[in-house]
Design a protein around this motif. Structure first.
Motif, PDB file in Angstrom:
ATOM      1  N   UNK A  12       0.814  -1.210   0.000  1.00  0.00           N
ATOM      2  CA  UNK A  12       0.000   0.000   0.000  1.00  0.00           C
ATOM      3  C   UNK A  12       0.850   1.264   0.000  1.00  0.00           C
ATOM      4  N   UNK A  13       2.160   1.128   0.032  1.00  0.00           N
ATOM      5  CA  UNK A  13       3.037   2.305   0.072  1.00  0.00           C
ATOM      6  C   UNK A  13       2.883   3.125  -1.204  1.00  0.00           C
ATOM      7  N   UNK A  14       2.792   4.434  -1.049  1.00  0.00           N
ATOM      8  CA  UNK A  14       2.698   5.322  -2.206  1.00  0.00           C
ATOM      9  C   UNK A  14       4.058   5.941  -2.471  1.00  0.00           C
ATOM     10  N   UNK A  15       4.070   6.986  -3.279  1.00  0.00           N
ATOM     11  CA  UNK A  15       5.341   7.615  -3.604  1.00  0.00           C
ATOM     12  C   UNK A  15       5.858   8.482  -2.457  1.00  0.00           C
ATOM     13  N   UNK A  16       5.070   8.688  -1.403  1.00  0.00           N
ATOM     14  CA  UNK A  16       5.522   9.461  -0.251  1.00  0.00           C
ATOM     15  C   UNK A  16       6.334   8.562   0.670  1.00  0.00           C
ATOM     16  N   UNK A  17       7.197   9.192   1.478  1.00  0.00           N
ATOM     17  CA  UNK A  17       7.958   8.405   2.446  1.00  0.00           C
ATOM     18  C   UNK A  17       6.992   7.728   3.414  1.00  0.00           C
ATOM     19  N   UNK A  18       7.132   6.445   3.556  1.00  0.00           N
ATOM     20  CA  UNK A  18       6.273   5.671   4.459  1.00  0.00           C
ATOM     21  C   UNK A  18       7.155   4.806   5.348  1.00  0.00           C
ATOM     22  N   UNK A  19       6.751   4.715   6.570  1.00  0.00           N
ATOM     23  CA  UNK A  19       7.431   3.856   7.526  1.00  0.00           C
ATOM     24  C   UNK A  19       6.376   2.973   8.164  1.00  0.00           C
ATOM     25  N   UNK A  20       6.524   1.684   7.993  1.00  0.00           N
ATOM     26  CA  UNK A  20       5.584   0.729   8.549  1.00  0.00           C
ATOM     27  C   UNK A  20       6.262   0.006   9.707  1.00  0.00           C
ATOM     28  N   UNK A  71       9.931   3.949   1.211  1.00  0.00           N
ATOM     29  CA  UNK A  71       9.232   3.279   2.304  1.00  0.00           C
ATOM     30  C   UNK A  71      10.170   2.289   2.985  1.00  0.00           C
ATOM     31  N   UNK A  72       9.925   2.089   4.261  1.00  0.00           N
ATOM     32  CA  UNK A  72      10.723   1.146   5.038  1.00  0.00           C
ATOM     33  C   UNK A  72       9.803   0.346   5.948  1.00  0.00           C
ATOM     34  N   UNK A  73      10.221  -0.863   6.253  1.00  0.00           N
ATOM     35  CA  UNK A  73       9.451  -1.776   7.079  1.00  0.00           C
ATOM     36  C   UNK A  73      10.291  -2.199   8.273  1.00  0.00           C
ATOM     37  N   UNK A  74       9.721  -2.066   9.460  1.00  0.00           N
ATOM     38  CA  UNK A  74      10.388  -2.485  10.689  1.00  0.00           C
ATOM     39  C   UNK A  74       9.504  -3.523  11.365  1.00  0.00           C
ATOM     40  N   UNK A  75      10.088  -4.645  11.737  1.00  0.00           N
ATOM     41  CA  UNK A  75       9.382  -5.694  12.473  1.00  0.00           C
ATOM     42  C   UNK A  75       9.847  -5.619  13.922  1.00  0.00           C
ATOM     43  N   UNK A  76       8.898  -5.643  14.854  1.00  0.00           N
ATOM     44  CA  UNK A  76       9.211  -5.541  16.280  1.00  0.00           C
ATOM     45  C   UNK A  76       8.650  -6.751  17.013  1.00  0.00           C
ATOM     46  N   UNK A  77       9.502  -7.482  17.711  1.00  0.00           N
ATOM     47  CA  UNK A  77       9.022  -8.541  18.600  1.00  0.00           C
ATOM     48  C   UNK A  77       8.466  -7.858  19.841  1.00  0.00           C
ATOM     49  N   UNK A  97       6.894   9.722  10.570  1.00  0.00           N
ATOM     50  CA  UNK A  97       5.519   9.325  10.854  1.00  0.00           C
ATOM     51  C   UNK A  97       5.412   7.859  10.443  1.00  0.00           C
ATOM     52  N   UNK A  98       4.895   7.059  11.322  1.00  0.00           N
ATOM     53  CA  UNK A  98       4.842   5.625  11.039  1.00  0.00           C
ATOM     54  C   UNK A  98       3.408   5.118  11.054  1.00  0.00           C
TER      55      UNK A  98
END
Length: 175
Positions: A12-20, A71-77, A97-98
């Motif tokens: 779903x990431x668009x051309x804007x900076x996205x942080x998931x 866009x970047x993806x971070x997984x957190x336990x 903004x995440x």
């Protein structure tokens, strides 16, 4: 499954900076988070087994942005910190903004693969055989492809370390 949810969010990431930021189960062990991070191509993963360095994460995110990554993806336990807490720290520290998703128990509801179904059948047959032989208080599992039985306390008393190969691979494939 956790991986399907992560892929859907990433797509779903668009051309804007996205942080998931995706929070997965793993209060005391980062095995699930490590597997999701590798399978989804996450740029960063927070595991209970590894010290967390907010500055290091911010440097990686800034580097990715300078390289044109949108866009970047971070997984957190969940045992490291909550995804909402991490999002707040990143906003305060680096202005990111995440989008936060806490998968919780929904990640247990995925459809089994052929491997899963076969493993379940093998483990069930092994457990029944052990019961018929008079064993109790055990759990069945797979070790190097072979069915094994261990005393039940092994499940919660012995912590299986993450392999150095997996840790190295996660670092190599991140930002």
């Amino acid at each position: 499954t956790a991986l399907d949810a992560v892929r859907k969010l990433r797509d779903t990431a668009s051309s804007h900076d996205r942080l998931f930021i995706i929070e997965v189960m793993g209060r005391r062990c980062g095995f699930l988070a490590a597997q999701v991070a590798l399978a989804s191509g996450a740029e960063y993963v927070l595991l209970p087994e590894m010290p967390f360095d907010l500055d290091h994460l911010c440097k990686k995110l800034h580097y990715a942005r300078r390289q044109g990554k949108t866009h970047s993806l971070i997984i957190v336990a969940e045992g490291v910190m909550g995804a909402q807490d991490l999002a707040a720290k990143l906003k305060d520290t680096a202005g990111y903004e995440a989008r936060v998703t806490v998968l919780g128990h929904i990640q247990r509801g995925g459809s089994p693969t052929a491997f899963d179904a076969t493993l379940a059948s093998r483990m069930g047959a092994h457990a029944v055989k052990a019961l018929l032989e008079g064993e109790s208080g055990i759990m069945t599992g797979s070790l190097c492809g072979q069915m094994v039985a261990h005393p039940l306390p092994v499940a919660w008393e012995e912590k299986k370390p993450l392999s150095d190969e997996v840790l190295s691979l996660m670092e190599m494939l991140s930002i």
